[in-house]
Design a protein around this motif. Structure first.
Motif, mmCIF file in Angstrom:
data_model
loop_
_atom_site.group_PDB
_atom_site.id
_atom_site.type_symbol
_atom_site.label_atom_id
_atom_site.label_comp_id
_atom_site.label_asym_id
_atom_site.label_seq_id
_atom_site.Cartn_x
_atom_site.Cartn_y
_atom_site.Cartn_z
ATOM 1 N N ALA A 102 3.715 -7.621 4.424
ATOM 2 C CA ALA A 102 5.086 -7.101 4.449
ATOM 3 C C ALA A 102 5.984 -7.860 5.418
ATOM 4 C CB ALA A 102 5.081 -5.614 4.795
ATOM 5 N N ARG A 103 5.420 -8.716 6.253
ATOM 6 C CA ARG A 103 6.264 -9.515 7.146
ATOM 7 C C ARG A 103 7.132 -10.491 6.361
ATOM 8 N NH1 ARG A 103 1.948 -11.507 11.470
ATOM 9 N NH2 ARG A 103 0.711 -11.544 9.569
ATOM 10 N N VAL A 104 6.833 -10.714 5.086
ATOM 11 C CA VAL A 104 7.680 -11.596 4.272
ATOM 12 C C VAL A 104 9.082 -11.018 4.114
ATOM 13 C CG1 VAL A 104 5.714 -12.527 2.992
ATOM 14 C CG2 VAL A 104 7.014 -10.631 2.014
ATOM 15 N N CYS A 105 9.220 -9.738 4.327
ATOM 16 C CA CYS A 105 10.525 -9.084 4.201
ATOM 17 C C CYS A 105 11.538 -9.674 5.175
ATOM 18 C CB CYS A 105 10.384 -7.589 4.417
ATOM 19 S SG CYS A 105 9.266 -6.795 3.229
ATOM 20 N N ALA A 106 11.073 -10.209 6.277
ATOM 21 C CA ALA A 106 11.970 -10.812 7.273
ATOM 22 C C ALA A 106 12.639 -12.075 6.741
ATOM 23 C CB ALA A 106 11.188 -11.131 8.540
ATOM 24 N N THR A 165 8.702 -0.909 2.134
ATOM 25 C CA THR A 165 8.094 0.205 1.404
ATOM 26 C C THR A 165 7.829 -0.135 -0.058
ATOM 27 O OG1 THR A 165 10.279 1.139 0.946
ATOM 28 C CG2 THR A 165 9.124 1.947 2.903
ATOM 29 N N GLY A 166 8.558 -1.105 -0.607
ATOM 30 C CA GLY A 166 8.428 -1.406 -2.025
ATOM 31 C C GLY A 166 7.625 -2.639 -2.371
ATOM 32 N N LEU A 167 7.205 -3.409 -1.365
ATOM 33 C CA LEU A 167 6.499 -4.662 -1.644
ATOM 34 C C LEU A 167 5.198 -4.433 -2.397
ATOM 35 C CD1 LEU A 167 6.417 -7.738 -1.359
ATOM 36 C CD2 LEU A 167 5.185 -7.407 0.803
ATOM 37 N N ALA A 168 4.416 -3.471 -1.988
ATOM 38 C CA ALA A 168 3.127 -3.231 -2.639
ATOM 39 C C ALA A 168 3.322 -2.885 -4.112
ATOM 40 C CB ALA A 168 2.363 -2.125 -1.929
ATOM 41 N N GLN A 169 4.306 -2.055 -4.409
ATOM 42 C CA GLN A 169 4.558 -1.682 -5.806
ATOM 43 C C GLN A 169 5.052 -2.887 -6.607
ATOM 44 O OE1 GLN A 169 7.472 1.375 -6.377
ATOM 45 N NE2 GLN A 169 6.925 1.672 -8.531
ATOM 46 N N ALA A 170 5.979 -3.666 -6.045
ATOM 47 C CA ALA A 170 6.494 -4.856 -6.737
ATOM 48 C C ALA A 170 5.379 -5.872 -6.934
ATOM 49 C CB ALA A 170 7.649 -5.462 -5.956
ATOM 50 N N ARG A 171 4.539 -6.013 -5.939
ATOM 51 C CA ARG A 171 3.410 -6.951 -6.020
ATOM 52 C C ARG A 171 2.405 -6.503 -7.085
ATOM 53 N NH1 ARG A 171 -1.461 -7.429 -3.438
ATOM 54 N NH2 ARG A 171 -2.087 -9.573 -2.978
#
Length: 142
Positions: free
Chosen positions: A48-52, A71-77
């Protein structure tokens, strides 16, 4: 995010911090490409650090809200195919071209290099990425 591993043909800076803060001088696309490289490789491992690496407006576009990436990265991934995630683990970003706005750099999905079969664009994997310098760092803005 795990440290970068040497890739054949991938230039590495002597100091990542110095490269990230480098200006957008003509021909100096490495700092922007490094940002996209980290983003794509981070998606591969679910970090999730990619969000930065996302500008707030682009994060709103992708995830529906500023701060929605974490919060949405896991679902999008989870919408990516397993072979796409495998491909992202070996992706490199060899080129970038000037964008339509002064100082912007654009990376086309078609120019990415893959160790395996290429990932399929869609969702988190855009057909083009636009990067812009914000202060001393590069962000994905589109």
């Amino acid at each position: 995010m795990p440290p970068l591993t040497p890739e054949p043909g991938l230039e590495t800076p002597t100091s990542v911090g110095a490269a990230t803060q480098a200006s957008a001088a003509p021909g100096n696309t490495f700092p922007a490409r490094l940002t996209l490289f980290r983003f794509l490789r981070g998606i591969a491992i679910g970090d999730a650090r990619v969000c930065a690496h996302l500008a707030p407006e682009y994060e709103r576009t992708l995830f529906g809200a500023e701060g929605g990436c974490r919060t949405g990265l896991a679902q999008a991934r989870s919408r990516l195919r397993p072979q796409d995630l495998t491909a992202l683990r070996g992706v490199t970003v060899p080129t970038a071209r000037p964008g339509s706005q002064p100082g912007d750099l654009v990376v086309d999905f078609a120019t990415l290099r893959w160790k395996t079969a290429p990932a399929r664009p869609g969702g988190l994997l855009a057909s083009t990425y636009t990067l812009r310098q914000d202060g001393g760092r590069w962000l994905i803005v589109g």
